[in-house]
Design a protein around this motif. Structure first.
Motif, short mmCIF file in Angstrom:
data_model
loop_
_atom_site.label_atom_id
_atom_site.label_comp_id
_atom_site.label_asym_id
_atom_site.label_seq_id
_atom_site.Cartn_x
_atom_site.Cartn_y
_atom_site.Cartn_z
N ALA A 114 25.41 22.26 -81.67
CA ALA A 114 23.97 21.96 -81.70
C ALA A 114 23.13 23.21 -81.47
O ALA A 114 22.06 23.36 -82.04
N SER A 154 23.49 25.89 -84.74
CA SER A 154 23.19 25.44 -86.11
C SER A 154 21.87 25.98 -86.66
O SER A 154 21.81 26.34 -87.85
N PRO A 155 20.78 26.11 -85.89
CA PRO A 155 19.55 26.68 -86.47
C PRO A 155 19.67 28.14 -86.87
O PRO A 155 18.86 28.63 -87.65
N TYR A 156 20.67 28.83 -86.34
CA TYR A 156 20.81 30.26 -86.61
C TYR A 156 21.82 30.57 -87.71
O TYR A 156 22.09 31.73 -87.98
N GLN A 175 22.72 27.41 -95.82
CA GLN A 175 22.55 25.96 -95.82
C GLN A 175 23.76 25.34 -96.49
O GLN A 175 24.00 25.57 -97.67
N THR A 187 26.22 17.46 -97.10
CA THR A 187 25.24 16.79 -96.25
C THR A 187 25.85 15.51 -95.72
O THR A 187 26.54 14.78 -96.45
N TYR A 243 21.15 17.36 -83.29
CA TYR A 243 21.85 17.98 -84.42
C TYR A 243 21.00 17.86 -85.68
O TYR A 243 20.58 16.75 -86.05
N ASP A 244 20.77 18.99 -86.36
CA ASP A 244 20.15 18.94 -87.68
C ASP A 244 21.25 18.80 -88.71
O ASP A 244 22.41 18.53 -88.38
N ARG A 265 22.78 21.02 -90.59
CA ARG A 265 23.86 21.99 -90.42
C ARG A 265 24.68 21.68 -89.16
O ARG A 265 25.90 21.85 -89.15
N GLY A 266 24.02 21.22 -88.11
CA GLY A 266 24.74 20.86 -86.90
C GLY A 266 25.70 19.70 -87.11
O GLY A 266 26.80 19.69 -86.56
#
Length: 424
Positions: free
Chosen positions: A42, A45-47, A51, A55, A134-135, A137-138
Motif C-alpha cells: 500500500a 504503490s503510488p511511487y 501503470q 487491473t 490500495y489503489d 497498482r496496490g
C-alpha cells in the motif's frame, strides 16, 4: 591459543542457537514479514514508475484473502492439535526428555509459522482493502503477493503432510535422539575436554569456585575461561562437564593463584545452568534418553524388545562415530584451562546397564547387547575394550540369573565366548 578457529561456540552463540530453536521465533519472523509485505504494497504503490496493464477489482483480491484467512485459521488449529498429540505420544511411548527435539523440529515450526503468518497477511490485506488504502497498482501488488503466499502455503502443507506419518512415533523419536547424540558425541570426540588441556590436580593453594544456582550445566564457555585466565594470569582446573548437576556446595573449578572478586564472578558467568539437561553439549544425556526409551519398551506393560534392539542399533552407530572423532581429535586450543575427559566406562554404564537390567529375562536383548559391545570394542580396543568387557560381564551375570531356560543361558555364554568375552 584462544583465538584458534577451532574454539568451541561461546556463550552468546550458544544462546542464539537456543533462541533459534524456539517455535515462536520463526512464527514471529514470518508473521512480521507477511504483515510488512501487505503494508508495503500500500505504501509504495503510488511511487511505482509504471501503470500495470492488469487491473483488478478490490473484491477479486479480497475473495482470495478471505479464503486464506478462514482456511489458515482452521489449519493452524488443526496442526497445533496434531503437534500436541505427537508430544503426548512421545512422552508416553518413548520418554518425556525426547519432546525437546520434537519442539525444535524445523518442519513443524516452518508449517506453523507459515500458517500463522499467512493468516495475518490475509487479515491485514482485507483491512487495507476495506479501508481503501490500495489503489489499482496496490491491488496488483497485493494480488501477486497473495500468489507468492499461496505457493509458500502449498509447500509448507506438502512438507507437513509428509512429516505427519512419522512425527512423534517411537521410531522417529529414536532417530531424532540418535542424530542429536551423534552430533554431541562428534563434538566431544573432536575436542576432548571442551578443547582444554587434559585434567590434572590443582596445586595446594588453588581456590575453589562454586555457583549459587542448582541444576545441570548446559554449557561451558571455555573460550571465555581462557580469556579470563589470560587477563588475570590464572590457571583454571575444571571439575565438571556439561550435564553434571551443580549446587552451592559443589565445586565447579579450582583456580590458582587466587583471583579477585570480579574475576570470580566472570568465571561463574562462563557456566550456563538450567533446570533440565540439553542435548547440544551433553552427549551423556543423549545416551541416557536412548536408554530410557529402551527401558520403557522393556517394561512389562509394553513388552517390546524390538524397540530396545532398535535403540541398541542407534547407540552403536552413535558410539562408533564418537570413537572415529576421538581418533582424529584436535589438539587442545586452551592452554590455561584443564578439563576432564569423557570416560568410556561411564558412557557404557549409563547406556547399557539399564537395558541389561530391564531386559535380563529376554535372550534376544542380552545377545544384542553382547554383539554391540563387541563391535565397539573392535572399533577402538584401547578406548572401549575394558568398558565393553565390563558390560558383557554384566549381561552374562544377569542372563545366568534371569533367563528362564538353560539353553538360553548356554546360548548367551556361547555368543559371549565367540565374541571373546569371558564370564566374570
Amino acid at each position: 591459543m584462544a583465538s584458534t578457529s577451532n574454539a568451541l561456540i561461546g556463550r552468546t552463540g550458544w544462546l542464539l542457537r537456543q533462541v533459534g530453536k524456539q517455535v515462536w521465533l520463526r512464527t514471529v519472523l514470518f508473521s512480521v514479514a507477511a504483515v510488512a509485505v501487505a503494508v508495503v504494497a500500500a505504501i509504495i504503490s503510488p511511487y511505482l514508475p509504471y501503470q500495470p496493464d492488469l487491473t483488478l477489482a478490490s473484491g477479486s483480491v479480497q475473495s482470495l484473502l478471505n479464503i486464506i484467512a478462514s482456511s489458515m485459521l482452521a489449519v493452524t488449529t488443526f496442526s497445533l492439535s496434531i503437534a500436541v498429540s505427537a508430544y503426548a505420544s512421545a512422552t508416553s511411548n518413548a520418554t518425556p526428555r525426547s519432546t525437546k527435539l520434537l519442539l525444535s523440529d524445523p518442519v513443524a515450526q516452518n508449517a506453523l509459522s507459515t500458517f500463522v503468518g499467512s493468516f495475518l497477511f490475509a487479515i491485514v490485506g482485507i483491512i487495507g482493502l476495506s479501508a481503501g488504502v490500495y489503489d489499482a497498482r496496490g491491488r496488483v501488488l497485493l494480488f501477486f503477493s497473495t500468489l507468492v503466499v499461496l505457493v509458500l502455503i502449498t509447500l509448507a502443507l506438502l512438507r507437513w503432510i509428509d512429516a505427519l506419518g512419522r512425527f512423534g512415533r517411537v521410531g522417529d523419536t529414536i532417530h531424532r535422539v540418535e542424530r542429536a547424540t551423534i552430533e554431541a558425541l562428534r563434538e566431544a570426540g573432536a575436542r576432548p575436554g571442551l578443547g582444554a588441556l587434559p585434567q590434572r590436580s590443582a596445586g595446594p593453594g588453588a581456590i575453589p569456585i562454586r555457583h549459587e544456582r542448582t541444576g545441570p550445566i548446559t554449557h561451558i564457555d571455555c573460550g571465555a575461561l581462557q580469556e579470563i585466565a589470560e587477563d588475570n594470569d590464572l590457571r583454571v582446573y575444571l571439575q565438571l562437564l556439561p550435564g553434571s548437576v551443580v549446587h552451592p556446595n559443589r565445586t565447579l573449578l579450582y583456580v590458582e593463584p587466587s583471583p579477585g572478586d570480579a574475576a570470580r564472578e566472570e568465571l561463574r558467568d562462563c557456566f550456563s545452568i538450567d533446570r533440565n539437561r540439553a542435548f547440544d553439549h551433553d552427549p551423556r544425556f543423549g545416551l541416557v534418553v536412548l536408554s530410557e526409551i529402551a527401558s520403557r519398551a522393556l517394561s512389562p506393560a509394553v513388552n517390546d524388545p524390538g524397540t530396545a534392539i532398535e535403540v541398541l542399533g542407534a547407540a552403536l552407530r552413535a558410539l562408533i562415530e564418537y570413537g572415529a572423532a576421538l581418533r582424529g581429535a584436535e589438539q587442545p586450543c586452551y592452554d590455561r584451562v584443564f578439563a576432564p575427559r569423557l570416560a568410556a566406562d561411564d558412557l557404557f554404564a549409563m547406556l547399557f546397564d539399564p537395558i541389561v537390567r530391564d531386559g535380563a529375562a529376554m535372550f534376544e536383548v542380552l545377545a544384542r547387547v553382547v554383539h554391540c559391545v563387541a563391535a565397539l570394542r573392535d572399533s577402538d580396543p584401547a578406548v572401549m575394550g575394558e568398558a565393553a568387557q565390563s558390560i558383557a560381564g554384566h549381561a552374562l551375570a544377569y542372563g545366568e540369573e534371569r533367563l528362564a531356560m538353560p539353553w538360553e543361558r548356554a546360548a548367551l555364554a556361547a555368543i559371549a565366548a565367540e565374541q571373546g568375552f569371558a564370564a566374570q
